[in-house]
Design a protein around this motif. Structure first.
Motif, PDB file in Angstrom:
ATOM      1  N   TYR A 135      38.080  80.845   8.406  1.00 46.93           N
ATOM      2  CA  TYR A 135      38.816  80.303   7.259  1.00 46.93           C
ATOM      3  C   TYR A 135      40.087  81.093   6.974  1.00 46.93           C
ATOM      4  O   TYR A 135      41.069  80.544   6.480  1.00 46.93           O
ATOM      5  N   ALA A 136      40.056  82.404   7.245  1.00 47.68           N
ATOM      6  CA  ALA A 136      41.235  83.249   7.024  1.00 47.68           C
ATOM      7  C   ALA A 136      41.990  83.509   8.323  1.00 47.68           C
ATOM      8  O   ALA A 136      42.861  84.378   8.371  1.00 47.68           O
ATOM      9  N   ALA A 137      41.662  82.763   9.372  1.00 46.43           N
ATOM     10  CA  ALA A 137      42.334  82.867  10.683  1.00 46.43           C
ATOM     11  C   ALA A 137      42.239  84.263  11.273  1.00 46.43           C
ATOM     12  O   ALA A 137      43.148  84.721  11.966  1.00 46.43           O
ATOM     13  N   TYR A 138      41.109  84.937  11.037  1.00 47.03           N
ATOM     14  CA  TYR A 138      40.941  86.269  11.615  1.00 47.03           C
ATOM     15  C   TYR A 138      40.774  86.228  13.132  1.00 47.03           C
ATOM     16  O   TYR A 138      40.923  87.254  13.798  1.00 47.03           O
ATOM     17  N   ILE A 189      34.818  82.946   5.035  1.00 45.29           N
ATOM     18  CA  ILE A 189      35.441  84.216   4.657  1.00 45.29           C
ATOM     19  C   ILE A 189      36.777  83.997   3.949  1.00 45.29           C
ATOM     20  O   ILE A 189      37.571  83.140   4.331  1.00 45.29           O
ATOM     21  N   ASP A 190      36.984  84.774   2.892  1.00 46.36           N
ATOM     22  CA  ASP A 190      38.153  84.676   2.024  1.00 46.36           C
ATOM     23  C   ASP A 190      38.801  86.062   1.993  1.00 46.36           C
ATOM     24  O   ASP A 190      38.137  87.048   1.652  1.00 46.36           O
ATOM     25  N   PRO A 191      40.086  86.182   2.321  1.00 47.44           N
ATOM     26  CA  PRO A 191      40.693  87.513   2.453  1.00 47.44           C
ATOM     27  C   PRO A 191      40.761  88.329   1.175  1.00 47.44           C
ATOM     28  O   PRO A 191      40.979  89.549   1.242  1.00 47.44           O
ATOM     29  N   VAL A 192      40.574  87.728   0.007  1.00 50.38           N
ATOM     30  CA  VAL A 192      40.686  88.513  -1.229  1.00 50.38           C
ATOM     31  C   VAL A 192      39.341  88.928  -1.817  1.00 50.38           C
ATOM     32  O   VAL A 192      39.292  89.669  -2.791  1.00 50.38           O
ATOM     33  N   ARG A 193      38.241  88.461  -1.250  1.00 48.44           N
ATOM     34  CA  ARG A 193      36.933  88.835  -1.775  1.00 48.44           C
ATOM     35  C   ARG A 193      36.525  90.211  -1.243  1.00 48.44           C
ATOM     36  O   ARG A 193      36.824  90.552  -0.104  1.00 48.44           O
ATOM     37  N   PRO A 194      35.812  91.012  -2.039  1.00 48.56           N
ATOM     38  CA  PRO A 194      35.349  92.321  -1.562  1.00 48.56           C
ATOM     39  C   PRO A 194      34.415  92.180  -0.356  1.00 48.56           C
ATOM     40  O   PRO A 194      33.628  91.243  -0.276  1.00 48.56           O
ATOM     41  N   THR A 195      34.493  93.123   0.559  1.00 51.92           N
ATOM     42  CA  THR A 195      33.683  93.061   1.780  1.00 51.92           C
ATOM     43  C   THR A 195      32.199  92.998   1.469  1.00 51.92           C
ATOM     44  O   THR A 195      31.444  92.264   2.129  1.00 51.92           O
ATOM     45  N   ASP A 196      31.738  93.754   0.463  1.00 48.94           N
ATOM     46  CA  ASP A 196      30.299  93.765   0.205  1.00 48.94           C
ATOM     47  C   ASP A 196      29.793  92.458  -0.378  1.00 48.94           C
ATOM     48  O   ASP A 196      28.582  92.233  -0.423  1.00 48.94           O
ATOM     49  N   ASP A 197      30.680  91.552  -0.819  1.00 50.61           N
ATOM     50  CA  ASP A 197      30.232  90.220  -1.226  1.00 50.61           C
ATOM     51  C   ASP A 197      29.549  89.511  -0.063  1.00 50.61           C
ATOM     52  O   ASP A 197      28.610  88.734  -0.262  1.00 50.61           O
ATOM     53  N   TYR A 198      30.041  89.741   1.157  1.00 50.62           N
ATOM     54  CA  TYR A 198      29.541  89.015   2.319  1.00 50.62           C
ATOM     55  C   TYR A 198      28.275  89.619   2.908  1.00 50.62           C
ATOM     56  O   TYR A 198      27.454  88.897   3.483  1.00 50.62           O
ATOM     57  N   TYR A 199      28.115  90.924   2.763  1.00 48.55           N
ATOM     58  CA  TYR A 199      27.033  91.604   3.464  1.00 48.55           C
ATOM     59  C   TYR A 199      25.985  92.193   2.530  1.00 48.55           C
ATOM     60  O   TYR A 199      24.915  92.587   2.983  1.00 48.55           O
ATOM     61  N   GLY A 200      26.288  92.266   1.230  1.00 45.59           N
ATOM     62  CA  GLY A 200      25.317  92.719   0.247  1.00 45.59           C
ATOM     63  C   GLY A 200      24.781  94.110   0.539  1.00 45.59           C
ATOM     64  O   GLY A 200      25.495  94.992   1.024  1.00 45.59           O
TER      65      GLY A 200
END
Length: 423
Positions: free
Chosen positions: A59-62, A385-396
């Motif tokens: 989604y963020a073209a990574y 994935i959204d480039p402005v969200r904190p990394t730990d939002d995704y991995y808990g």
């Protein structure tokens, strides 16, 4: 492949055309694990940004790093179904092709809905779709994976070999530890399926999203459904889903949703399908498009009025709840890296845009995300994935363990990107 190669301009484009200005230094269309390793060695030597691309749907073209090297996995796209029901699948295989090959063998796999998505990235982030509640996530079907690690080793990750890497590959996100060159997945006999869609009258969104949250968790695991709230004055609601069984078994369940909502649908479609037909029913468009998107995790029942309220004064935006539970919740939270086993649903916030003109859509998505985060809570799905969200939002709470795995298999952070577990 580099400019001015004639194919460069078309091949460099990510799926999300909001990032159509990304210009990688080169694209390498690999055919073997040795070629993948050569690319990683080059990146390590030059310190050039590098990313693997299965389908290009980040989604963020990574998977399209600016001035970096794209390892395009489209040549690793084989699908072989074995006599024991497992399937060996290349990470660059697109879901539409995977489903067609499995259907010919009388098998099925729980995975996503977009036919042009690459199975590699989808699996590594989890994999949610129309068969999720019955069979689990795509990553739950992973038996083993061949991986070229960030430090250039070729390993097989399974329950008995490289078990920490195997744990991380099941829901820990793509591109964090190495580049997968082959997946071995369990499949199931292709069942008899029934698909459905319900469209509800304007003004009923609040009632529908409240009823849906009460209805799906108590429904049999054979039923999967989404709930889509479209912004407007007033917002509108619809639901679509898949049932492992016959239409006459599904109809009473849909009647129950309408009864709970206190409103009948304007349009109701219920169709028996075989496995391939059902997946095609949900396929949508495979064309590249521009959009802004983010996600949240619905862990507990949310107040329906608070869900609908942020959407009342907007247009051109959807909030898409995709149901979890069932087989997903039957796996212990620490068994795999997927951190949302106890959730009711993922919530995707999605707004269409025009290439190069993403600010209005991005602004709407941010506004709705910030308001809904107060209602739904923290957490996000790494495949959105959204480039402005904190990394730990995704991995808990799995993030420290994932960082340890990344340090073991990619100690020099060759594969690091802005939302990788190492950053």
């Amino acid at each position: 492949m580099q400019p001015p190669d004639a194919r460069y301009e078309a091949d460099r484009m990510p799926f999300n055309l909001l990032y159509d200005d990304r210009r990688p230094a080169a694209l390498a269309h690999v055919r073997t694990p040795d070629e993948v390793r050569a690319c990683l060695e080059f990146a390590q030597t030059t310190r050039m940004p590098i990313a693997a691309r299965s389908g290009g749907h980040s989604y963020a073209a990574y998977s399209t790093p600016q001035d970096g090297l794209v390892i395009a996995l489209d040549g690793l796209n084989g699908v072989e179904v074995h006599a024991d029901g497992t399937a060996s699948i290349g990470p660059g295989a697109r879901l539409g092709d995977v489903y067609a090959a499995l259907a010919r063998a009388g098998r099925c796999l729980p995975a996503g809905s977009c036919p042009s998505v690459g199975i590699g990235g989808l699996t590594l982030g989890g994999g949610i779709g129309p068969l999720t509640r019955q069979y689990g996530l795509t990553c739950d079907q992973l038996v083993s994976a061949q991986v070229v690690t960030g430090d250039g080793r070729m390993v097989t990750a399974s329950a008995d070999s490289e078990p920490e890497l195997f744990w991380a590959l099941r829901g820990g996100g793509g591109g964090n530890f190495g580049i997968v060159t082959s997946l071995q997945l369990t499949t199931a006999p292709a069942p008899e399926l029934t698909v459905f869609s319900l469209r509800f009258p304007a003004g009923s969104a609040e009632a529908v999203v409240g009823a849906w949250q009460d209805w799906l968790p108590g429904s049999p695991r054979e039923l999967w459904a989404n709930c889509i709230i479209s912004a407007g004055t007033p917002p509108t609601a619809r639901s679509a889903g898949c049932f492992v069984g016959r239409p006459e078994q599904l109809d009473p369940l849909l009647d129950d949703l309408e009864r709970r909502a206190g409103v009948r649908s304007d349009a109701r479609t219920v169709l028996p399908k075989d496995f391939l037909g059902a997946m095609q029913f949900f396929a949508g468009s495979s064309s590249k498009q521009a959009f802004a998107a983010s996600s949240l995790i619905l862990r507990h029942r949310a107040d329906p009025a608070s869900v609908a309220r942020p959407l009342t004064s907007l247009t051109g935006l959807d909030v898409i709840f995709d149901g979890l539970g069932g087989a997903v919740s039957e796996i212990a939270p620490d068994k795999t890296a997927f951190p949302h086993r106890d959730a009711l649903a993922t919530a995707q916030i999605y707004a269409g845009a025009k290439p190069g003109q993403g600010e209005p859509a991005t602004s709407r998505v941010r506004q709705v995300h910030d308001q809904l985060s107060d209602v739904l809570g923290t957490g996000a799905y790494v495949n959105y994935i959204d480039p402005v969200r904190p990394t730990d939002d995704y991995y808990g709470t799995h993030l420290p363990r994932l960082r340890s795995v990344a340090a073991t298999y990619d100690p020099d952070q060759v594969l690091a990107f802005p939302k990788s577990v190492a950053t």
